[in-house]
Design a protein around this motif. Structure first.
Motif, PDB file in Angstrom:
ATOM      1  N   LEU A 496     -15.742 -20.117  -7.801  1.00  0.00           N
ATOM      2  CA  LEU A 496     -15.286 -21.490  -7.615  1.00  0.00           C
ATOM      3  C   LEU A 496     -15.975 -22.240  -6.478  1.00  0.00           C
ATOM      4  CD1 LEU A 496     -11.439 -20.886  -8.009  1.00  0.00           C
ATOM      5  CD2 LEU A 496     -12.903 -22.102  -9.628  1.00  0.00           C
ATOM      6  N   ILE A 497     -16.300 -21.529  -5.407  1.00  0.00           N
ATOM      7  CA  ILE A 497     -16.689 -22.228  -4.169  1.00  0.00           C
ATOM      8  C   ILE A 497     -18.101 -21.900  -3.728  1.00  0.00           C
ATOM      9  CG2 ILE A 497     -16.132 -22.493  -1.717  1.00  0.00           C
ATOM     10  CD1 ILE A 497     -13.204 -21.731  -2.543  1.00  0.00           C
ATOM     11  N   ASP A 498     -18.835 -22.953  -3.375  1.00  0.00           N
ATOM     12  CA  ASP A 498     -20.167 -22.768  -2.795  1.00  0.00           C
ATOM     13  C   ASP A 498     -20.041 -22.673  -1.273  1.00  0.00           C
ATOM     14  OD1 ASP A 498     -23.238 -22.979  -3.195  1.00  0.00           O
ATOM     15  OD2 ASP A 498     -22.794 -24.422  -1.603  1.00  0.00           O
ATOM     16  N   THR A 499     -19.472 -23.697  -0.655  1.00  0.00           N
ATOM     17  CA  THR A 499     -19.309 -23.719   0.800  1.00  0.00           C
ATOM     18  C   THR A 499     -18.037 -24.479   1.166  1.00  0.00           C
ATOM     19  OG1 THR A 499     -21.726 -23.855   0.989  1.00  0.00           O
ATOM     20  CG2 THR A 499     -20.457 -24.231   2.996  1.00  0.00           C
ATOM     21  N   ILE A 500     -17.376 -24.025   2.239  1.00  0.00           N
ATOM     22  CA  ILE A 500     -16.201 -24.721   2.786  1.00  0.00           C
ATOM     23  C   ILE A 500     -16.531 -25.141   4.215  1.00  0.00           C
ATOM     24  CG2 ILE A 500     -13.734 -24.558   3.318  1.00  0.00           C
ATOM     25  CD1 ILE A 500     -13.705 -22.054   1.427  1.00  0.00           C
ATOM     26  N   TYR A 501     -16.277 -26.401   4.541  1.00  0.00           N
ATOM     27  CA  TYR A 501     -16.488 -26.902   5.903  1.00  0.00           C
ATOM     28  C   TYR A 501     -15.128 -27.167   6.543  1.00  0.00           C
ATOM     29  CZ  TYR A 501     -21.393 -27.488   4.710  1.00  0.00           C
ATOM     30  OH  TYR A 501     -22.700 -27.254   4.329  1.00  0.00           O
ATOM     31  N   VAL A 502     -14.915 -26.552   7.703  1.00  0.00           N
ATOM     32  CA  VAL A 502     -13.643 -26.692   8.417  1.00  0.00           C
ATOM     33  C   VAL A 502     -13.889 -27.411   9.734  1.00  0.00           C
ATOM     34  CG1 VAL A 502     -11.721 -25.475   9.504  1.00  0.00           C
ATOM     35  CG2 VAL A 502     -12.697 -24.612   7.362  1.00  0.00           C
ATOM     36  N   GLY A 503     -13.110 -28.473   9.972  1.00  0.00           N
ATOM     37  CA  GLY A 503     -13.268 -29.249  11.197  1.00  0.00           C
ATOM     38  C   GLY A 503     -12.305 -28.802  12.286  1.00  0.00           C
ATOM     39  N   THR A 504     -12.345 -29.497  13.412  1.00  0.00           N
ATOM     40  CA  THR A 504     -11.482 -29.167  14.551  1.00  0.00           C
ATOM     41  C   THR A 504     -10.038 -29.562  14.253  1.00  0.00           C
ATOM     42  OG1 THR A 504     -13.353 -29.608  16.006  1.00  0.00           O
ATOM     43  CG2 THR A 504     -11.187 -29.468  17.038  1.00  0.00           C
TER      44      THR A 504
END
Length: 520
Positions: A496-504
């Motif tokens: 399902l997922i290529d990349t996940i970006y998590v912020g502050t």
């Protein structure tokens, strides 16, 4: 010669002899050779010590079992003479003929004689004839080997399976020569290996699981099925090991592609194998029914390129190498506290101004992904999304990002090439020593290779995303397949997922930005 004079009879038949013989013509058969030699001994009143015969062995093969047994007996002087129909039946290797007939046999006082071409080591006049015959036989073998190799290569190019045994998971089709069909029992094990690896199990752990279930490894499985397949022997020779799992996970045969020409004999005179570079392998797509679908295959291949660290139970983290910091784009590292797993950006620890950092529990991230997946599914069934508006925008942004990275790498390569030219000029005018030139140029060349590899991967990814862009129905099917999941596993994450970006995390406003780049 007297009553104590003993004779060893040697007969040989190779596969090429069988193929060239006319129907009903058994003049080259082992049986006829034996009859001819025995009749000669009877006429000459010679005592036969033993009959040595090798069936289906080439005349250049030094590993012939009965041939080697005979040479051992000759060295021990168990007989006085070796008798063969022709010199070619004895050997087709000129160096072996020279070594035995005119060196070792003289040393051991062994007389060698042939009936048809009249080679006789007791007669000085036949030595040259023997050498000419040996050279002619060797040329024949070399030409034959070249012709056979050409025929086999043509068959490989056409996608015909050439080999004594089918790869584990398949069996030879009894109704179509050169075609493979699925072995139901072994194919289930292959599927299990791919599923386990996609879910995060390491290769060693997968081997342990299969061994604990009592599943025989590929070589032992073939042996149990009655195939004459050799393994290393003993109890450990029947066990699964790291490398057997690794070989299966990398083998394109399991997606229906015929992969051959991976190794060859050192020469037509030496049956030892040498590996062929991957660039020279012969790969023909779609020659047989696949065991593994492309979706799972791509998931596994992507994972194989990465180096994962397991949690100690043989499994890797659910989001390993999938989550990046939204601020500095560094991969988030896994940590554990009071039995719970967390992901954190370590860049901020290098310097307080380097990155504000990102921190999230895997439990929270998993819930957010399931939430967004359900939301996405609802949108997929609306008219706008059905036309591909939202998802297409996401894919187009990722394609644009990849194109920018490719262009950046191309510029970096051009700079590297300029540096290499300058280094060479500096070496010529004496500014750099030979040692310094080699050191610096090696570093630049390594960097250039890495950039070229990144460009290739980027282009492959663009091709994949462009294909997805054209197929809205396929994307909808993938999302709906996982619509009602309550918990993710590693296979789902890979698919399902290529990349996940998590912020502050903004604790004051209870907001933490999370951006998911889906694989569809």
């Amino acid at each position: 010669m007297n009553e104590t004079y003993k004779v060893a009879l040697y007969c040989r038949l190779s596969e090429e002899d069988k193929k060239k013989a006319k129907k009903g013509d058994d003049s080259e058969s082992i049986k006829n050779q034996k009859e001819l030699l025995l009749r000669y001994c009877e006429i000459k009143n010679l005592t036969v010590y033993d009959i040595y015969a090798d069936d289906d062995y080439s005349g250049s093969d030094r590993g012939r079992p009965d041939f080697n047994r005979m040479i051992k007996d000759a060295k021990e002087r168990k007989f006085d003479m070796i008798l063969a129909k022709t010199q070619a039946r004895f050997a087709r290797d000129s160096s072996l003929i020279q070594e035995l007939l005119y060196d070792k046999f003289l040393e051991w006082n062994i007389h060698f004689k042939t009936i048809v071409d009249n080679i006789d080591t007791s007669s000085i006049g036949t030595k040259k004839s023997s050498q000419i015959i040996a050279m002619s036989d060797e040329w024949y073998l070399e030409d034959l080997s070249r012709n056979i190799r050409t025929v086999f290569e043509n068959k490989k190019i056409q996608g015909h399976h050439i080999g004594s045994f089918a790869v584990y998971g398949y069996q030879k089709d009894p109704e179509q020569k050169g075609h493979l069909i699925i072995d139901k029992e072994a194919s289930e094990v292959v599927k299990q290996i791919f599923y386990l690896y996609a879910q995060g199990y390491g290769k060693t752990n997968i081997a342990r699981i299969l061994n604990e279930k009592g599943i025989p490894n590929p070589s032992e499985y073939k042996r149990q099925k009655g195939l004459r397949y050799k393994h290393s022997g003993g109890y450990t020779g029947t066990l699964w090991k790291y490398f057997s799992i690794d070989n299966i996970l990398h083998n394109e045969m399991y997606i229906g592609n015929m992969v051959q020409n991976k190794q060859c004999n050192i020469s037509y005179k030496n049956s030892k194998k040498k590996q062929i570079p991957k660039s020279d392998w012969i790969i023909v797509e779609g020659t047989h029914e696949p065991i593994i679908d492309l979706e799972l295959w791509n998931t596994v291949q992507k994972k194989l390129k990465q180096k994962f660290k397991s949690f100690g139970d043989g499994k890797i983290g659910l989001f390993a190498y999938k989550v990046k910091c939204m601020n500095c784009h560094s991969s988030l590292r896994s940590s554990k506290n009071h039995g719970k797993h967390y992901l954190k950006c370590e860049t901020r620890f290098f310097h307080k101004e380097a990155c504000p950092g990102a921190f999230i529990s895997t439990e929270k991230l998993e819930k957010e992904i399931i939430k967004q997946l359900k939301k996405l599914s609802e949108e997929l069934n609306s008219e706008d999304i059905e036309k591909g508006i939202s998802l297409n925008d996401n894919l187009l942004q990722r394609i644009k990002k990849l194109e920018n990275e490719i262009n950046k790498n191309k510029k970096e390569i051009k700079k590297t090439d300029d540096y290499l030219k300058q280094l060479y000029l500096d070496k010529l005018n004496g500014t750099l020593s030979e040692y310094e030139y080699k050191k610096f140029s090696h570093d630049f060349q390594t960097e250039r290779e890495n950039k070229n590899e990144a460009i290739k991967e980027g282009k492959d990814k663009i091709k994949e995303l462009t294909k997805r862009l054209k197929n809205a129905d396929e994307r909808k099917e993938i999302v709906n397949r996982y619509l009602n999941v309550e918990k993710l596993d590693r296979t789902m994450v890979e698919i399902l997922i290529d990349t996940i970006y998590v912020g502050t995390n903004d604790r004051k406003n209870k907001i933490q930005p999370i951006k998911i780049e889906w694989n569809f």
